[in-house]
Scaffold this motif. Structure first.
Motif, PDB file in Angstrom:
ATOM      1  N   LYS A  32       9.986  -0.267  -7.741  1.00 41.36           N
ATOM      2  CA  LYS A  32       9.108   0.459  -8.660  1.00 41.36           C
ATOM      3  C   LYS A  32       7.648   0.115  -8.400  1.00 41.36           C
ATOM      4  N   ILE A  33       7.361  -1.144  -8.171  1.00 38.30           N
ATOM      5  CA  ILE A  33       5.985  -1.566  -7.892  1.00 38.30           C
ATOM      6  C   ILE A  33       5.487  -0.918  -6.600  1.00 38.30           C
ATOM      7  N   THR A  34       6.384  -0.820  -5.617  1.00 43.57           N
ATOM      8  CA  THR A  34       6.021  -0.179  -4.352  1.00 43.57           C
ATOM      9  C   THR A  34       5.666   1.283  -4.557  1.00 43.57           C
ATOM     10  N   ILE A  35       6.480   1.994  -5.348  1.00 44.06           N
ATOM     11  CA  ILE A  35       6.213   3.406  -5.621  1.00 44.06           C
ATOM     12  C   ILE A  35       4.904   3.574  -6.378  1.00 44.06           C
ATOM     13  N   ILE A  36       4.664   2.711  -7.365  1.00 48.17           N
ATOM     14  CA  ILE A  36       3.414   2.771  -8.131  1.00 48.17           C
ATOM     15  C   ILE A  36       2.214   2.566  -7.207  1.00 48.17           C
ATOM     16  N   GLY A  37       2.322   1.586  -6.314  1.00 40.08           N
ATOM     17  CA  GLY A  37       1.237   1.331  -5.370  1.00 40.08           C
ATOM     18  C   GLY A  37       0.998   2.502  -4.437  1.00 40.08           C
ATOM     19  N   LEU A  38       2.090   3.099  -3.951  1.00 42.07           N
ATOM     20  CA  LEU A  38       1.984   4.250  -3.054  1.00 42.07           C
ATOM     21  C   LEU A  38       1.340   5.433  -3.772  1.00 42.07           C
TER      22      LEU A  38
END
Length: 218
Positions: A32-38
């Motif tokens: 989820k953090i990766t998607i938010i960052g992307l």
């Protein structure tokens, strides 16, 4: 208002946003953090490189940055969508040297994410449709409603909050602030309509693939 005060206010708004994220009990996994960052990065790119800036000298811009706020909220949840848009577009304002705009940008984008996420999960429940149901017009309207909900709210909150920003952060007179607000309302409406179309198209294209690959998590 001095730049140091604006930076302090921005820090306070950012801290408040993080506090809301923590109190919401949203589980922030690595995926989820990766998607938010992307999505935050895509918001930044959409605003920074694909926009018409300073429309009629108001400081408002035609852009598609809000697309990824709504998209993230529909794919994940409202808090995640709000953080993606708030972080990406606030950074865009900071890089442009506009801490005053950054303060209200964080608030406004966070609101878009929260409303889109709430409508997507609690009102339209778009993630609960079966594969067969997703081929119906009802599902399409549910996706459109989810995306447009937060962006529609932004049509009203952006000029409203922008008026007080212009008056008390930028020191504009009432007459000038009113004119700026009226122009901003039209610009925001156009942005919201364009971002809704883009968010819906991207969601319909990405959601099935992301679910199949188990990237999306509840």
């Amino acid at each position: 208002m001095s730049n140091s005060t604006l930076w302090l206010l921005l820090f306070a708004v950012f801290a408040l946003g993080l506090l809301i994220a923590v109190l919401s009990h949203v589980k922030f996994t690595a995926k989820k953090i990766t998607i938010i960052g992307l999505m935050a990065a895509l918001s930044f790119i959409a605003y920074e490189f694909f926009r018409i800036p300073n429309v009629f000298g108001t400081g408002s811009s035609f852009h598609l940055g809000n697309t990824f706020t709504a998209l993230t909220a529909m794919l994940l949840d409202g808090v995640s969508g709000g953080l993606a848009g708030a972080i990406g577009l606030t950074l865009a304002d900071i890089f442009a040297g506009d801490p005053g705009y950054a303060v209200t940008t964080f608030i406004l984008k966070f609101i878009i994410g929260l409303v889109c996420g709430l409508c997507a999960r609690r009102v339209f429940r778009i993630r609960e449709y079966s594969p067969a149901q997703r081929k119906t017009s009802r599902y399409l309207f549910a996706v459109i409603g989810s995306a447009f909900s937060g962006l529609l709210v932004n049509v009203f909150t952006d000029p409203f909050i922008g008026y007080f920003r212009n008056r008390y952060l930028f020191g504009q007179t009432v007459d000038i602030a009113v004119v700026m607000t009226k122009i901003s309302s039209g610009v925001t409406l156009v942005n919201s309509l364009l971002s809704t179309v883009c968010a819906v198209v991207l969601f319909l294209a990405l959601c099935p693939a992301l679910e199949k690959s188990h990237v999306l998590e509840d």
